[in-house]
Scaffold this motif. Sequence first.
Motif, PDB file in Angstrom:
ATOM      1  N   SER A  60      11.767  60.896 -71.388  1.00 43.35           N
ATOM      2  CA  SER A  60      12.574  60.740 -72.603  1.00 43.35           C
ATOM      3  C   SER A  60      12.723  59.270 -72.995  1.00 43.35           C
ATOM      4  CB  SER A  60      13.958  61.370 -72.396  1.00 43.35           C
ATOM      5  OG  SER A  60      14.638  60.751 -71.312  1.00 43.35           O
ATOM      6  N   THR A  61      12.903  58.408 -71.984  1.00 40.83           N
ATOM      7  CA  THR A  61      13.039  56.970 -72.262  1.00 40.83           C
ATOM      8  C   THR A  61      11.725  56.396 -72.771  1.00 40.83           C
ATOM      9  OG1 THR A  61      14.695  56.773 -70.509  1.00 40.83           O
ATOM     10  CG2 THR A  61      13.685  54.736 -71.302  1.00 40.83           C
ATOM     11  N   LYS A  67      11.254  57.383 -76.345  1.00 40.03           N
ATOM     12  CA  LYS A  67      12.111  56.577 -77.210  1.00 40.03           C
ATOM     13  C   LYS A  67      11.540  55.174 -77.391  1.00 40.03           C
ATOM     14  CE  LYS A  67      16.885  54.963 -77.700  1.00 40.03           C
ATOM     15  NZ  LYS A  67      18.242  54.959 -77.084  1.00 40.03           N
ATOM     16  N   ARG A  68      11.016  54.610 -76.302  1.00 41.97           N
ATOM     17  CA  ARG A  68      10.446  53.252 -76.363  1.00 41.97           C
ATOM     18  C   ARG A  68       9.218  53.230 -77.269  1.00 41.97           C
ATOM     19  NH1 ARG A  68      12.636  49.321 -72.669  1.00 41.97           N
ATOM     20  NH2 ARG A  68      11.582  47.357 -73.101  1.00 41.97           N
ATOM     21  N   SER A  81      10.791  50.624 -63.934  1.00 39.66           N
ATOM     22  CA  SER A  81      11.975  51.251 -64.533  1.00 39.66           C
ATOM     23  C   SER A  81      12.214  50.703 -65.937  1.00 39.66           C
ATOM     24  CB  SER A  81      13.188  50.979 -63.639  1.00 39.66           C
ATOM     25  OG  SER A  81      14.336  51.586 -64.161  1.00 39.66           O
ATOM     26  N   PRO A  82      12.628  51.587 -66.882  1.00 42.57           N
ATOM     27  CA  PRO A  82      12.874  53.027 -66.759  1.00 42.57           C
ATOM     28  C   PRO A  82      11.572  53.824 -66.756  1.00 42.57           C
ATOM     29  CG  PRO A  82      13.301  52.310 -69.001  1.00 42.57           C
ATOM     30  CD  PRO A  82      13.006  51.070 -68.220  1.00 42.57           C
ATOM     31  N   SER A  83      11.617  55.005 -66.143  1.00 39.37           N
ATOM     32  CA  SER A  83      10.393  55.777 -65.994  1.00 39.37           C
ATOM     33  C   SER A  83      10.504  57.219 -66.488  1.00 39.37           C
ATOM     34  CB  SER A  83       9.976  55.794 -64.516  1.00 39.37           C
ATOM     35  OG  SER A  83      11.000  56.354 -63.714  1.00 39.37           O
ATOM     36  N   SER A  84      11.666  57.599 -67.009  1.00 38.26           N
ATOM     37  CA  SER A  84      11.822  58.977 -67.481  1.00 38.26           C
ATOM     38  C   SER A  84      11.002  59.203 -68.744  1.00 38.26           C
ATOM     39  CB  SER A  84      13.292  59.283 -67.759  1.00 38.26           C
ATOM     40  OG  SER A  84      13.762  58.544 -68.865  1.00 38.26           O
ATOM     41  N   GLN A 125       2.703  60.711 -72.349  1.00 38.55           N
ATOM     42  CA  GLN A 125       4.023  60.263 -71.903  1.00 38.55           C
ATOM     43  C   GLN A 125       4.369  60.776 -70.506  1.00 38.55           C
ATOM     44  OE1 GLN A 125       6.833  61.287 -74.983  1.00 38.55           O
ATOM     45  NE2 GLN A 125       5.530  60.406 -76.577  1.00 38.55           N
ATOM     46  N   SER A 152       4.993  58.436 -67.212  1.00 33.15           N
ATOM     47  CA  SER A 152       6.225  58.569 -66.434  1.00 33.15           C
ATOM     48  C   SER A 152       5.920  58.656 -64.942  1.00 33.15           C
ATOM     49  CB  SER A 152       6.991  59.818 -66.877  1.00 33.15           C
ATOM     50  OG  SER A 152       8.126  60.027 -66.066  1.00 33.15           O
TER      51      SER A 152
END
Length: 223
Positions: A192-193, A196-197, A187-190, A174, A178
Amino acid sequence: MSRINKVIIAEDIKSIHLGLSSILEKFHIEKRDFVQYCDDAYIMIKKAVKDNSPYDLLITDLSFAKDHREVNFLNGEDLIKAVKNENKNIKILVFSIEDRLHKIEYFFNHLEIDAYVCKGRNDQKDLEKAIKAINQGNKYFSKSLSNLYTNKCHQEIDNYDIELLRMLEQGYNQSEISKIFKRKKVSPSSTSTIEKRINNLKNYFKAKNTINLIAKSKDLGII
């Protein structure tokens, strides 16, 4: 609007060459070349660009039988990706038995092909409609795939998810994904995101873990 005048066909079955040739004749396309290897198609497309006489259309199968010859491009997908770097304007028509919707959607949305025709009973009529559509600057896919963009189940998986699954399949974690997404401005690139994905994808596919998620994605033709 530019018209198709010069075509190259990558197809390893010679009998199919004859059928495609007769269809191209109906559209008065006289400049047509046939090859049985993706490598040969790539070389010819590259040379045509260099000679200022580029091909207008590439028609390619996706799967090619392996034989004694060593090749750089194992399939039509590899060829399409490479060709796009040589001639941004070339139109691409995929002619294949592949009918997995996620896979076909990937070709349209990610590789930006212009037409997709499934090999089958009505493929001759479909090919004619596809070439006519391309000549008119439109996209085309076989009637049998008409639910490609209307099936809500498939719409829930978008290009971001496909790219994420491909990164996982290649072994990236992950944090690495990122960094790659940030570099590519995806995007999104965090982290945490992305986490979640991935969890959402596991739930969607009822996958026990990441390995199971990748396996199910492959079975469905998503990656």
